[in-house]
Design an enzyme around this catalytic site. Structure first.
Site, PDB file in Angstrom:
ATOM      1  N   ALA A  97       3.490  -5.874  -7.785  1.00 46.71           N
ATOM      2  CA  ALA A  97       2.080  -5.613  -8.111  1.00 46.71           C
ATOM      3  C   ALA A  97       1.983  -4.560  -9.209  1.00 46.71           C
ATOM      4  CB  ALA A  97       1.342  -5.160  -6.854  1.00 46.71           C
ATOM      5  N   ASP A 106       8.595   0.567 -13.014  1.00 48.35           N
ATOM      6  CA  ASP A 106       7.893  -0.719 -13.006  1.00 48.35           C
ATOM      7  C   ASP A 106       7.102  -0.899 -14.301  1.00 48.35           C
ATOM      8  OD1 ASP A 106       8.832  -0.905 -10.377  1.00 48.35           O
ATOM      9  OD2 ASP A 106       7.020   0.028  -9.582  1.00 48.35           O
ATOM     10  N   ALA A 139       0.871  -1.170   0.000  1.00 49.79           N
ATOM     11  CA  ALA A 139       0.000   0.000   0.000  1.00 49.79           C
ATOM     12  C   ALA A 139       0.912   1.225   0.000  1.00 49.79           C
ATOM     13  CB  ALA A 139      -0.884  -0.010   1.239  1.00 49.79           C
TER      14      ALA A 139
HETATM   15  O1  RIB Z   1       8.538   1.457  -7.820  1.00 53.98           O
HETATM   16  C1  RIB Z   1       7.537   2.124  -7.129  1.00 53.98           C
HETATM   17  C2  RIB Z   1       7.081   1.318  -5.958  1.00 53.98           C
HETATM   18  O2  RIB Z   1       8.165   1.219  -5.054  1.00 53.98           O
HETATM   19  C3  RIB Z   1       5.951   1.938  -5.170  1.00 53.98           C
HETATM   20  O3  RIB Z   1       4.673   1.558  -5.635  1.00 53.98           O
HETATM   21  C4  RIB Z   1       6.256   1.470  -3.751  1.00 53.98           C
HETATM   22  O4  RIB Z   1       5.334   0.547  -3.248  1.00 53.98           O
HETATM   23  C5  RIB Z   1       7.659   0.884  -3.786  1.00 53.98           C
HETATM   24  O5  RIB Z   1       7.615  -0.478  -3.761  1.00 53.98           O
END
Ligand code: RIB
Length: 308
Positions: free
Chosen positions: A50, A259, A20
């Site tokens: 995620a 990501d 979160a």
């Molecule tokens: O890469 C971004 C992510 O890094 C964020 O969503 C946060 O949860 C961290 O894991």
């Protein structure tokens, strides 16, 4: 095209974290011992694993996630977000610790700083990977990051189906065993992660760093360069490092852009594109992701990428 007999019903299996994201906008970050006031709190689904799964599914990839969340409201938020994006959540395990949390500040330039409390992510074990053998048998590409235990990452590298490809983003950076480094195809790093992995060998240009990184064992390397795009180096082609420019966009929030980039890259590699072509698509996905707030909420559809 993909019937019941398809040996790889998943384009992408992501093994990684679910957090979160507790996000506060700040004019500037506090120094040691200092307090600053920020914006109202926003709670978004996040976590590098995620995020990658949602990014790929939103682009149209058949995606599964192997992760662990807590038996709590944040865990429900994360599962709902995966399901809405069309990710197969059969591999999202529940319990053992509270859902991971990321404390995020975003400044007016869109840059972020993140502290992660791993929670349930730290309880995703090598045994969980072994128990997910059917998912691995069904995936042509497996993507992993470092917000889960290193033993679990190493087991992920061992669990690949024959011919499957491992994409690793070593974030947050940590020393990697040779068996993981040599399985990467590609290793995906930003400049900060490249320097952390190379230590004293990090001098010179991004091209120099890419050459130094492949010398550590990966079949290929991608270095993301923020607004400048990315640089790719594939040991199976003799052309040397190749720069891949990014479209210019106004950055609002860079959280999760890396990501989204990595997920898009992994998906396109699984479809058979070469590294430079897959990276050219992925930089557009990353660029689209920085134009909106949040991590998963900012990820584009294929139509939005085409319109950029
Ligand atoms: O890469 C971004 C992510 O890094 C964020 O969503 C946060 O949860 C961290 O894991």
């Amino acid at each position: 095209m993909h019937g019941h007999d398809d040996p790889a019903p998943y384009d992408l299996l992501v093994v990684g974290s679910a957090n979160a994201d507790l996000v506060v906008g700040v004019e500037r970050r506090p120094g040691p011992g200092e307090t600053v006031l920020g914006s109202d709190l926003a709670v978004h689904p996040g976590g590098k694993g995620a995020n990658q799964a949602v990014a790929a599914a939103r682009l149209g990839a058949r995606t599964a996630l192997l992760a662990r969340v807590g038996d709590d409201a944040h865990g429900l938020l994360l599962r709902a977000s995966q399901q809405q994006a069309g990710v197969d959540t059969g591999g999202v395990l529940v319990g053992g610790a509270p859902t991971g949390v990321a404390l995020i500040t975003v400044d007016p330039s869109g840059d972020n700083s993140i502290v992660v409390s791993p929670g349930a992510n730290a309880r995703l074990t090598p045994q969980d990977v072994r128990a997910a053998a059917p998912l691995f048998a069904s995936a042509r590409v497996v993507s992993v990051q470092l917000e889960i235990p290193l033993d679990t990452v190493a087991e992920t590298a061992r669990a690949l189906a024959p011919g499957a490809r491992l994409v690793l983003n070593p974030s947050p950076p940590a020393p990697l065993p040779a068996e993981v480094l040599t399985a990467c195809d590609p290793l995906v790093v930003n400049e900060h992660e490249a320097r952390a992995l190379l230590g004293d060998g990090a001098d010179g240009t991004p091209e120099d760093r890419a050459r130094a990184l492949v010398a550590l064992g990966p079949h290929s390397v991608v270095i993301t360069l923020g607004a400048e795009g990315a640089l790719v180096l594939d040991t199976r082609t003799d052309g040397g490092p190749v720069r891949v420019p990014s479209p210019r966009v106004a950055a609002v929030d860079t959280t999760g852009a890396g990501d989204a980039f990595t997920a898009a890259l992994a998906w396109r590699l699984g479809l058979g594109e070469d590294l430079a072509r897959a990276a050219a698509f992925a930089v557009r996905v990353g660029a689209a992701a920085v134009t909106r707030e949040g991590a998963q909420a900012s990820f584009p559809t294929a139509e939005e990428v085409a319109a950029l």
